[in-house]
Every structure is written in C-alpha cells, then in structure tokens.
Design an enzyme around this catalytic site. Structure first.
Site, PDB file in Angstrom:
ATOM      1  N   TYR A   1      34.248  47.152  34.127  1.00 45.38           N
ATOM      2  CA  TYR A   1      34.795  47.914  35.811  1.00 45.38           C
ATOM      3  C   TYR A   1      33.781  48.923  36.283  1.00 45.38           C
ATOM      4  O   TYR A   1      34.156  48.544  37.440  1.00 45.38           O
ATOM      5  CB  TYR A   1      36.273  48.306  35.017  1.00 45.38           C
TER       6      TYR A   1
ATOM      7  N   ALA B   1      47.033  45.354  35.782  1.00 47.17           N
ATOM      8  CA  ALA B   1      47.728  44.477  34.368  1.00 47.17           C
ATOM      9  C   ALA B   1      49.133  43.752  35.167  1.00 47.17           C
ATOM     10  O   ALA B   1      49.174  42.410  34.386  1.00 47.17           O
ATOM     11  CB  ALA B   1      47.733  45.472  32.971  1.00 47.17           C
TER      12      ALA B   1
ATOM     13  N   GLU C   1      45.529  40.687  47.747  1.00 45.12           N
ATOM     14  CA  GLU C   1      45.049  41.396  46.626  1.00 45.12           C
ATOM     15  C   GLU C   1      43.469  41.022  46.119  1.00 45.12           C
ATOM     16  O   GLU C   1      42.534  40.410  46.325  1.00 45.12           O
ATOM     17  CB  GLU C   1      45.691  39.954  45.483  1.00 45.12           C
TER      18      GLU C   1
ATOM     19  N   PRO D   1      47.941  49.899  37.450  1.00 41.14           N
ATOM     20  CA  PRO D   1      48.402  51.459  35.902  1.00 41.14           C
ATOM     21  C   PRO D   1      46.723  51.231  35.724  1.00 41.14           C
ATOM     22  O   PRO D   1      46.412  50.065  35.699  1.00 41.14           O
ATOM     23  CB  PRO D   1      48.630  50.439  35.116  1.00 41.14           C
ATOM     24  N   ASN D   2      46.199  52.176  35.536  1.00 44.66           N
ATOM     25  CA  ASN D   2      44.565  52.169  34.381  1.00 44.66           C
ATOM     26  C   ASN D   2      43.822  52.682  34.694  1.00 44.66           C
ATOM     27  O   ASN D   2      42.613  52.436  35.395  1.00 44.66           O
ATOM     28  CB  ASN D   2      44.641  51.426  33.040  1.00 44.66           C
TER      29      ASN D   2
ATOM     30  N   ARG E   1      38.036  35.969  32.580  1.00 45.99           N
ATOM     31  CA  ARG E   1      38.435  36.474  31.249  1.00 45.99           C
ATOM     32  C   ARG E   1      39.026  35.595  30.699  1.00 45.99           C
ATOM     33  O   ARG E   1      39.564  34.689  30.211  1.00 45.99           O
ATOM     34  CB  ARG E   1      38.450  38.294  31.829  1.00 45.99           C
TER      35      ARG E   1
ATOM     36  N   HIS F   1      40.881  42.166  42.300  1.00 44.13           N
ATOM     37  CA  HIS F   1      40.275  42.484  41.276  1.00 44.13           C
ATOM     38  C   HIS F   1      38.509  42.871  41.275  1.00 44.13           C
ATOM     39  O   HIS F   1      38.327  42.417  41.774  1.00 44.13           O
ATOM     40  CB  HIS F   1      40.453  41.538  40.085  1.00 44.13           C
ATOM     41  N   LEU F   2      38.483  43.991  40.445  1.00 41.81           N
ATOM     42  CA  LEU F   2      37.034  44.941  40.449  1.00 41.81           C
ATOM     43  C   LEU F   2      36.241  43.521  39.656  1.00 41.81           C
ATOM     44  O   LEU F   2      34.951  42.924  39.746  1.00 41.81           O
ATOM     45  CB  LEU F   2      37.155  46.063  39.726  1.00 41.81           C
TER      46      LEU F   2
ATOM     47  N   ARG G   1      36.717  53.967  31.903  1.00 40.91           N
ATOM     48  CA  ARG G   1      37.183  52.269  31.621  1.00 40.91           C
ATOM     49  C   ARG G   1      36.385  51.059  31.264  1.00 40.91           C
ATOM     50  O   ARG G   1      36.264  51.028  32.482  1.00 40.91           O
ATOM     51  CB  ARG G   1      38.626  52.348  31.886  1.00 40.91           C
TER      52      ARG G   1
ATOM     53  N   ASN H   1      45.796  46.139  44.447  1.00 42.77           N
ATOM     54  CA  ASN H   1      44.734  45.789  43.072  1.00 42.77           C
ATOM     55  C   ASN H   1      46.370  45.998  42.422  1.00 42.77           C
ATOM     56  O   ASN H   1      46.541  47.174  41.229  1.00 42.77           O
ATOM     57  CB  ASN H   1      43.949  46.250  42.959  1.00 42.77           C
TER      58      ASN H   1
HETATM   59  C1  DQA Z   1      42.213  44.022  36.703  1.00 44.56           C
HETATM   60  C2  DQA Z   1      41.946  43.284  35.750  1.00 44.56           C
HETATM   61  C3  DQA Z   1      43.167  42.828  35.597  1.00 44.56           C
HETATM   62  O1  DQA Z   1      43.547  41.669  33.966  1.00 44.56           O
HETATM   63  C4  DQA Z   1      43.427  44.722  34.807  1.00 44.56           C
HETATM   64  O2  DQA Z   1      44.765  44.393  33.750  1.00 44.56           O
HETATM   65  C5  DQA Z   1      43.310  45.521  36.100  1.00 44.56           C
HETATM   66  C6  DQA Z   1      42.075  45.326  36.368  1.00 44.56           C
HETATM   67  C7  DQA Z   1      40.662  44.431  38.353  1.00 44.56           C
HETATM   68  O3  DQA Z   1      40.722  45.107  39.313  1.00 44.56           O
HETATM   69  O4  DQA Z   1      39.626  43.739  37.355  1.00 44.56           O
HETATM   70  O5  DQA Z   1      44.344  46.882  35.095  1.00 44.56           O
HETATM   71  O6  DQA Z   1      42.752  43.920  38.191  1.00 44.56           O
END
Ligand code: DQA
Length: 148
Positions: free
Chosen positions: A23, A78, A99, A10-11, A108, A101-102, A18, A75
């Site tokens: 990111y 959330a 897995e 998501p997102n 965080r 993550h950016l 964003r 990825n």
């Molecule tokens: C994320 C980190 C997650 O905590 C966040 O909810 C995201 C992006 C990242 O790629 O850094 O949507 O997965």
C-alpha cells in the site's frame, strides 16, 4: 463549486504502516492533503471521511444527497469484496462515483477480484498507489463536466 466526497473504508487509517510493500508509505492524512490541493486546482471542494464501520459508511453515503455532494470517490477497502449494503447505498443515492484502490486488486488473491461496489460506480482505478486517488479525482471531475 463541485463538492466531492472522499470515502475510505476499513484499515485505511493505518496507511503508512500497513503492509507498505503493498500500500506504500504515505499516510491517509498525507494522501488527503495532497488530494485537497489537487481539488483546489480542479476548482472543487473535498470532504473526506474514513471509517472502519460498514454502517457508518452506509450512513455517510446515504446522507450525501442532503449534504449537496456532486460526486463520490470511494475506497471501500475490504468491504469492496463483501458489502451488498455499500453497493445498495451507492445505488440508492445514484451519484456519480469512482471506486479507487491503491493496489491492483486483480493481481492479488482471488477473493479480491470480486467487487460488489464497482457496478454502481462510473469506473474503477486501481494499482497506482496513492496516485490512484489523484487519477480518480481527475476522472470524476471530467465525468461531472461531461454531464453539464
Ligand atoms: C484496497 C484493496 C482491498 O482488497 C483491501 O482489502 C484494502 C485496500 C486497496 O486500496 O488496494 O483494504 O482497497
């Protein structure tokens, strides 16, 4: 030729606009195009899928065996921090997964420190911005080669 499935949660369709300070400024299509080029260099085929819906992500993972996928880069965004369903889907197909993550989720908020999905992955790459995806693909291909 190995088939790699790239899944974004998501997102992530909003990458580029964003929270660019967290990111980065690259859009998801730019990241995918770059990864596609790298996949060609590494001799594999890349399919990509993004959804904001947990169920659609579960369905995509569930269909990966029938689709002939060899490994998954995910990825979960959330859903990383909330989704037992995604964890169970990864466990069910039992394909090698990385897995990604950016951002460095460990530096965080506390709620981002917990990953439900990581335990069902070979490993996690986080904190290198868009380059995290390249590192994940390299790591996954190296892992798949080691299984031969
Ligand atoms: C994320 C980190 C997650 O905590 C966040 O909810 C995201 C992006 C990242 O790629 O850094 O949507 O997965």
């Amino acid at each position: 030729m190995k088939k790699i499935l790239l899944i974004n949660g998501p997102n992530l369709q909003l990458l580029g606009v964003r929270e660019p300070g967290i990111y980065g400024v690259k859009t998801l299509p730019e990241i995918v195009a770059d990864l596609r080029e790298y996949a060609v260099e590494l001799g594999c085929e890349l399919e990509d899928f993004q959804s904001n819906s947990e169920g659609a992500l579960v369905d995509k993972i569930g269909g990966s065996l029938a689709a002939g996928v060899d490994g998954i880069i995910i990825n979960p965004a959330a859903y990383t921090h909330t989704s037992v369903a995604l964890r169970d889907a990864l466990a069910a197909v039992a394909l090698p997964a990385v897995e990604v993550h950016l951002s460095n989720v460990q530096e965080r908020e506390d709620f981002r420190h917990k990953s439900y999905t990581a335990a069902k992955c070979v490993g996690v790459i986080a904190g290198f911005g868009a380059f995290s995806y390249r590192l994940a693909l390299q790591a996954l291909v190296n892992h798949l080669d080691s299984l031969k």
